[in-house]
Design an enzyme around this catalytic site. Structure first.
Site, PDB file in Angstrom:
ATOM      1  CG  ASP A 211       7.771 -13.968   1.404  1.00 21.60           C
ATOM      2  OD1 ASP A 211       7.243 -13.500   2.717  1.00 21.60           O
ATOM      3  OD2 ASP A 211       7.713 -13.046   0.458  1.00 21.60           O
TER       4      ASP A 211
ATOM      5  CG  ASP B  52       8.028 -13.243   5.687  1.00 20.68           C
ATOM      6  OD1 ASP B  52       7.222 -13.802   5.493  1.00 20.68           O
ATOM      7  OD2 ASP B  52       8.788 -12.346   5.306  1.00 20.68           O
TER       8      ASP B  52
ATOM      9  CG  ASN C 192      10.075 -11.070   1.475  1.00 20.41           C
ATOM     10  OD1 ASN C 192       9.652 -10.041   0.807  1.00 20.41           O
ATOM     11  ND2 ASN C 192       9.687 -11.480   2.641  1.00 20.41           N
TER      12      ASN C 192
ATOM     13  CB  THR D 102       3.728 -13.555   6.277  1.00 17.94           C
ATOM     14  OG1 THR D 102       4.635 -14.673   6.143  1.00 17.94           O
ATOM     15  CG2 THR D 102       2.860 -13.596   7.380  1.00 17.94           C
TER      16      THR D 102
ATOM     17  CG  PHE E 158       6.888  -7.617  -2.107  1.00 22.02           C
ATOM     18  CD1 PHE E 158       7.543  -7.307  -3.171  1.00 22.02           C
ATOM     19  CD2 PHE E 158       6.791  -9.041  -1.531  1.00 22.02           C
ATOM     20  CE1 PHE E 158       8.362  -8.477  -3.893  1.00 22.02           C
ATOM     21  CE2 PHE E 158       7.318  -9.939  -1.884  1.00 22.02           C
ATOM     22  CZ  PHE E 158       8.314  -9.739  -3.086  1.00 22.02           C
ATOM     23  CG  ASN E 159       3.302 -10.302   0.835  1.00 24.68           C
ATOM     24  OD1 ASN E 159       4.468 -10.703   0.244  1.00 24.68           O
ATOM     25  ND2 ASN E 159       2.970 -10.084   1.957  1.00 24.68           N
TER      26      ASN E 159
ATOM     27  CG  HIS F   5       5.293  -4.872   6.314  1.00 22.08           C
ATOM     28  ND1 HIS F   5       4.276  -3.829   6.302  1.00 22.08           N
ATOM     29  CD2 HIS F   5       6.601  -4.852   5.999  1.00 22.08           C
ATOM     30  CE1 HIS F   5       5.330  -3.020   5.650  1.00 22.08           C
ATOM     31  NE2 HIS F   5       6.623  -3.243   5.401  1.00 22.08           N
ATOM     32  CG  ASP F   6       5.265 -10.636   6.815  1.00 21.90           C
ATOM     33  OD1 ASP F   6       4.478 -10.071   6.263  1.00 21.90           O
ATOM     34  OD2 ASP F   6       6.529 -10.982   6.474  1.00 21.90           O
TER      35      ASP F   6
HETATM   36  C1  BDR Z   1       5.338  -7.536   2.622  1.00 20.55           C
HETATM   37  O1  BDR Z   1       6.311  -7.687   1.600  1.00 20.55           O
HETATM   38  C2  BDR Z   1       7.593  -8.336   2.124  1.00 20.55           C
HETATM   39  O2  BDR Z   1       8.896  -7.587   1.916  1.00 20.55           O
HETATM   40  C3  BDR Z   1       7.456  -8.366   3.623  1.00 20.55           C
HETATM   41  O3  BDR Z   1       7.943  -9.666   4.054  1.00 20.55           O
HETATM   42  C4  BDR Z   1       5.901  -8.265   3.813  1.00 20.55           C
HETATM   43  O4  BDR Z   1       5.285  -9.559   3.783  1.00 20.55           O
HETATM   44  C5  BDR Z   1       5.356  -5.956   2.722  1.00 20.55           C
HETATM   45  O5  BDR Z   1       4.873  -5.407   1.775  1.00 20.55           O
HETATM   46 CA    CA Z   2       6.743 -11.547   3.896  1.00 16.34          CA
END
Ligand code: BDR
Ligand code: CA
Length: 316
Positions: free
Chosen positions: A21, A26, A50, A133, A174-175, A246-247
């Site tokens: 996303d 990403d 996102n 991701t 978040f995801n 993160h991703d």
């Molecule tokens: C995740 O949330 C998104 O903001 C980032 O792309 C990542 O996948 C981190 O919590």
């Molecule tokens: Ca992401």
């Protein structure tokens, strides 16, 4: 430039589909996937998370074109399975990739993400690794609609979840927060899962002086650093000294298992809690008596991660 973490072109590659996303991290994950030379990226699917589904699709196309990656991109879900879309505008901006100017109006391709996932997996003679991701909406829908495809999956290496403190709420990452019902479907699917959550990604930091090193790598380095300039702002405002990519850590963990330390545990996803919806409840001590269903990343080899990332960017 750091040491050479890039593997030779001819080494055996791992077939993957990346569901994303974009999103700044990403976008950097895509750079790592194409630059590492260890992955055979069969296709990219996009999902609302996102940012809107339209933006995520357009952003993925833009990044792939900027790094000259020739790969199918299939547009996926525009919203979570049951909930309204909750974007991450505060981190990624209005476009999902603020700081980068992206041409508007990309239309979807012929196949939807779920069609692409199911047809690619069904046709494949070897097992494929999925690397989500973003929210798990596309993956969950595909699993529910075409359960036979699960047999064709080597494993799911996902960025999402946390055993400790969340980032959207104190409980949730978040995801998973964005589409907890989808996450529950995936964690209960029986497919091998590696969960690259905040416990590890909040240690996969890139510091300001390293962003400057990345900027000097070349055209794609400058692009990555430009993305990090915007993306770092939100983390700086939250008191981080560096920025978690993160991703990209999930992508790294696909081809270099040593980049994270994992523990095998039962993970259940909370979908109802008043304060805890979207929490990944990780049973490290086996108190539930349930079979473990995920390798949960608990630590990261930050230098190794950064080395892989910089090396990958340098060959793009
Ligand atoms: C995740 O949330 C998104 O903001 C980032 O792309 C990542 O996948 C981190 O919590
Ligand atoms: Ca992401």
């Amino acid at each position: 430039m750091r040491g050479n973490g890039v593997y030779p072109e001819n080494s055996e590659k791992i077939p993957v589909i990346i569901d994303c996303d974009p999103g700044h991290d990403d976008a950097i994950a895509l750079m790592l996937a194409f630059g590492c030379r260890r992955l055979d990226v069969l296709g990219i699917t996009t999902v609302a998370g996102n940012t809107t589904g339209e933006n995520a699709y357009r952003n993925a196309l833009a990044i792939l074109s900027l790094i000259s990656a020739d790969v199918s991109v299939a547009r996926g879900a525009d919203s979570p399975i049951l909930r309204p879309l909750h974007t991450s505008r505060d981190v990624h901006g209005e476009s999902g990739l603020d700081g980068l100017s992206v041409p508007p109006n990309a239309k979807g391709g012929d196949l939807s993400a779920v069609e692409f996932l199911s047809s690619t997996l069904r046709r494949s003679e070897t097992k494929i690794t999925l690397v989500p991701t973003g929210p798990l909406t596309n993956i969950a829908i595909a699993f529910l609609a075409f359960p036979d495809i699960k047999e064709k999956i080597e494993r799911v290496v996902l960025m999402g979840g946390v055993a400790g403190q969340g980032n959207v709420t104190p409980s949730a990452e978040f995801n998973i927060f964005a589409d907890p019902e989808a996450a529950r479907v995936v964690f209960q699917s029986g497919v091998p899962i590696t969960m690259i959550g905040l416990d590890a990604t909040h240690k996969a930091l890139v510091y300001p002086e390293e962003v400057e090193e990345i900027r000097k790598i070349g055209r794609v380095g400058a692009l990555a650093a430009g993305l990090l300039d915007f993306y770092s702002l939100a983390y700086k405002a939250r008191g981080f000294k560096g920025t978690p990519i993160h991703d990209a850590l999930a992508v790294a963990a696909v081809f270099d298992e040593g980049v994270v330390k994992t523990e095998y545990a039962r993970v259940d996803v909370e979908i109802r809690g008043e304060f805890t919806a979207g929490r990944t409840v990780v049973d490290f001590r086996g108190v539930t008596g349930k079979e473990p269903n995920a390798k949960v990343a608990v630590d990261v080899d930050r230098d190794r991660f950064l080395n892989l990332l910089m090396s990958a960017i340098s060959v793009l």
